[in-house]
Write an enzyme that holds these catalytic residues in place. Structure first.
Site, PDB file in Angstrom:
ATOM      1  N   ASP A  37      37.213  80.016  63.495  1.00 49.43           N
ATOM      2  CA  ASP A  37      36.841  81.428  63.535  1.00 49.43           C
ATOM      3  C   ASP A  37      35.410  81.544  63.005  1.00 49.43           C
ATOM      4  O   ASP A  37      35.122  81.099  61.895  1.00 49.43           O
ATOM      5  CB  ASP A  37      37.800  82.216  62.633  1.00 49.43           C
ATOM      6  N   ASP A  85      34.479  86.632  65.781  1.00 52.33           N
ATOM      7  CA  ASP A  85      34.935  87.914  65.252  1.00 52.33           C
ATOM      8  C   ASP A  85      34.031  89.060  65.740  1.00 52.33           C
ATOM      9  O   ASP A  85      32.802  88.939  65.726  1.00 52.33           O
ATOM     10  CB  ASP A  85      34.879  87.825  63.718  1.00 52.33           C
ATOM     11  N   GLU A 121      35.959  88.060  70.315  1.00 54.19           N
ATOM     12  CA  GLU A 121      36.785  89.247  70.086  1.00 54.19           C
ATOM     13  C   GLU A 121      35.959  90.455  70.524  1.00 54.19           C
ATOM     14  O   GLU A 121      35.175  90.993  69.750  1.00 54.19           O
ATOM     15  CB  GLU A 121      37.175  89.367  68.617  1.00 54.19           C
ATOM     16  N   HIS A 131      46.914  88.462  64.337  1.00 57.95           N
ATOM     17  CA  HIS A 131      47.055  88.721  62.899  1.00 57.95           C
ATOM     18  C   HIS A 131      46.648  90.138  62.497  1.00 57.95           C
ATOM     19  O   HIS A 131      46.598  90.434  61.311  1.00 57.95           O
ATOM     20  CB  HIS A 131      46.214  87.697  62.131  1.00 57.95           C
ATOM     21  N   ASP A 132      46.331  90.988  63.464  1.00 53.71           N
ATOM     22  CA  ASP A 132      45.896  92.358  63.146  1.00 53.71           C
ATOM     23  C   ASP A 132      46.887  93.434  63.567  1.00 53.71           C
ATOM     24  O   ASP A 132      46.656  94.613  63.283  1.00 53.71           O
ATOM     25  CB  ASP A 132      44.555  92.656  63.842  1.00 53.71           C
TER      26      ASP A 132
HETATM   27  C1  NOJ Z   1      38.658  91.352  63.226  1.00 51.71           C
HETATM   28  C2  NOJ Z   1      39.611  90.423  62.545  1.00 51.71           C
HETATM   29  O1  NOJ Z   1      40.583  89.986  63.469  1.00 51.71           O
HETATM   30  C3  NOJ Z   1      40.202  91.178  61.385  1.00 51.71           C
HETATM   31  O2  NOJ Z   1      41.274  90.479  60.803  1.00 51.71           O
HETATM   32  C4  NOJ Z   1      39.092  91.447  60.389  1.00 51.71           C
HETATM   33  O3  NOJ Z   1      39.605  92.226  59.331  1.00 51.71           O
HETATM   34  C5  NOJ Z   1      37.937  92.195  61.044  1.00 51.71           C
HETATM   35  N1  NOJ Z   1      37.569  91.649  62.320  1.00 51.71           N
HETATM   36  C6  NOJ Z   1      36.713  92.169  60.175  1.00 51.71           C
HETATM   37  O4  NOJ Z   1      36.163  90.889  60.148  1.00 51.71           O
END
Ligand code: NOJ
Length: 554
Positions: free
Chosen positions: A119, A221, A285, A347-348
């Site tokens: 990541d 990210d 992302e 994971h979000d």
């Molecule tokens: C996206 C990530 O998937 C998330 O877990 C993170 O909190 C935010 N970006 C900030 O980096």
């Protein structure tokens, strides 16, 4: 699990030694804190992942068979956002191990033909990163322009109306120098300034550092956030009748704080680096909603991101028409040379087993979702534990860790980050500590690798069969996609390659449904329903059981 292999650092074997291996790979996201703890501190680590590689892919259908691992951030971090606040880009946080542990993991993974991507968090650093400590120390510090600093607005408030994705204003006043700095996420995550060429160079050096070390690429990210409007204009408000809860978070049209045209130049230069190394992947992302804008991050299919996330499934309700509509839209707008991706969980967000759960059909739906994910035209991204049908955990208030969960309990992300379930032991084989960093989810005594691995009817056995079937079926890895007309909450599509044809028929309804197909017969080779007998079947009128999906060779 067999540990008897000789170390072998030779190049990866076919079929994934193809330059663009990421087009056919099945990716598996590991939330590193929660996969396997090797040192008894209750937190997952790199050595733990190495111990579990044979589960992921030992080269035989006894293993899951995934091709590539995405590790959530492993860099040193004060963990305000659990690693998404990096304080040193070129090292490993001691909680996860050492650089040597990463080398060992990569070598052991490569020996099993598994790729490893890291990541990369380029939009922001930790407020404790040396760059930011310098930057905030004085207005004349050479690192001042590495971050985004501005004077207060005439009324003394923040320089513009931008909001943090995590709620509240995106600006924090720093008393030392009397200016505000921008943070698109937490106050502890100041945004870097990509209009400064020194920042671009620094991050390119980070990319090269890890590529030299042998990683197979990166998940990037919030790549759509990296560049902001040059003059930091305030965002407009959406028309009242057009406000969309996801697109217009914070009640704004994000015209000036994300998706700026200059980001493409940065991505193109990253792609040139990747191509110089060869065989490396990058999945961005791209947290946008409109597929046309997401696809733009893959450029002409060869000059920007190899892959970009497509999160549409995360917000799709469990019905056939909605899924078909989303998929057909991707098929329509994606440039021919670029490859789409599909994701059900990460994971979000709440796990899809929980999102789509149903007291009777829950497990069957998890299998139908898997059959869809792994047979669409695109690169599938799995999330650890989805192969077990894991549900979200329940986190008591006093154990909430996630900063978002502390602020907004209803959307906290701890429930989808609970430890992996390996076996029936007290802490599910995840740790020998008296407790794990997050509590285990319920049902870990049933939904675990040991129990499901021995049950041919389990969700995990289905994933395993399906992933290995996919690997040996070019119609699924390389074929075209075409939806067929179907009604009554069913979804039917064809995948075709060089004369090989597979038909996938999915019943989203909780009772039996009959589909009418333009084929007389075919061989049913996989079904989500253990009661189905496989083999030749008449197709003109095919009855699917409640929440059943089948894969048919034509
Ligand atoms: C996206 C990530 O998937 C998330 O877990 C993170 O909190 C935010 N970006 C900030 O980096």
């Amino acid at each position: 699990m067999s540990q008897s292999r000789e170390p072998d650092h030779s190049a990866l074997r076919t079929p994934h030694s193809e330059l663009e291996w990421w087009r056919t790979a099945v990716f598996y996201e590991i939330y590193v804190r929660s996969f396997q703890d090797s040192n008894g501190d209750g937190i997952g680590d790199l050595a733990g992942i190495t111990q579990r590689l044979d589960y992921l892919n030992d080269g035989t259908p006894h293993s899951l068979g995934v091709d590539a691992l995405w590790l959530t951030p492993i860099n040193p971090s004060p963990m305000f956002d659990f690693g998404y606040d990096v304080s040193d880009y070129c090292a490993v946080d001691p909680v996860f191990g050492t650089l040597g542990d990463l080398d060992t993991l990569i070598a052991a993974a490569h020996q099993r033909n598994i790729r490893v991507i890291l990541d990369l968090v380029p939009n922001h650093t930790s407020h404790l990163h040396a760059w930011f400590r310098e930057s905030r120390s004085s207005r004349t510090n050479p690192k001042r322009e590495w971050y985004i600093w501005r004077d207060a607005a005439p009324d003394g408030g923040p320089p513009n109306n931008w909001v943090s994705v995590f709620g509240g204003p995106a600006w924090e006043l720093d008393e030392t120098t009397g200016q505000y700095y921008l943070h698109s996420f937490l106050v502890e995550q100041p945004d870097l300034n990509y209009r400064n060429p020194a920042v671009r160079d620094a991050i390119e050096n980070v990319i090269k550092f890890w590529l030299d070390r042998g990683v197979d690429g990166f998940r990037v990210d919030v790549i759509h956030k990296m560049v902001k409007d040059a003059t930091l204009r305030s965002n407009p408000k959406p028309e009242p009748d057009q406000e969309h809860p996801i697109i217009h978070y914070g009640g704004q049209v994000h015209r000036y704080d994300e998706d700026q045209p200059e980001v493409h130049d940065i991505i193109q230069s990253w792609r040139r680096i990747l191509d110089r190394y060869g065989h490396r992947a990058m999945v961005g992302e791209v947290g946008l909603y409109d597929p046309v804008r997401i696809a733009a991050y893959q450029g002409n299919g060869h000059d920007e991101l190899p892959l970009g996330f497509n999160f549409r499934f995360l917000w799709t309700p469990w019905d056939a028409a909605s899924f078909r509509e989303r998929i057909d839209e991707i098929e329509r707008v994606w440039p021919a040379a670029a490859q789409p991706t599909y994701t059900l969980s990460n994971h979000d967000v709440p796990r899809h087993r929980s999102r789509f759960d149903d007291p009777i059909a829950g497990e069957a739906r998890a299998k139908v979702a898997a059959l869809m994910l792994l047979t669409l035209r695109g690169t599938p991204f799995m999330y650890y534990g989805e192969e077990l049908g894991m549900r979200d955990g329940v986190i008591p208030l006093e154990r909430v860790c996630d900063p978002v969960g502390k602020r907004f309990p209803a959307v906290g992300r701890d429930p989808c980050r609970t430890p992996m379930h390996w076996d029936r032991s007290q802490r599910a084989g995840f740790t020998t500590a008296s407790d794990a960093w997050l509590p285990l989810a319920a049902e870990h005594d049933q939904l675990n690798v040991a129990v499901e691995g021995n049950d041919p009817r389990s969700v995990m056995s289905f994933y395993r069969r399906l992933i290995w079937y996919r690997k040996r079926t070019p119609a699924l890895t390389h074929g075209s996609y075409r939806a067929l007309d179907s009604a009554n909450d069913t979804f039917v599509y064809l995948r075709e390659h060089a004369g090989e044809r597979r038909l996938i028929a999915l019943n989203f309804a909780s009772d039996a449904r009959t589909v009418t197909l333009p084929f007389a017969s075919g061989r049913i080779e996989l079904s989500t329903d253990p009661a189905r007998s496989l083999g030749m079947a008449a197709l003109a009128s095919l009855t699917l059981a409640a929440s059943e999906g089948v894969l048919v060779a034509l």
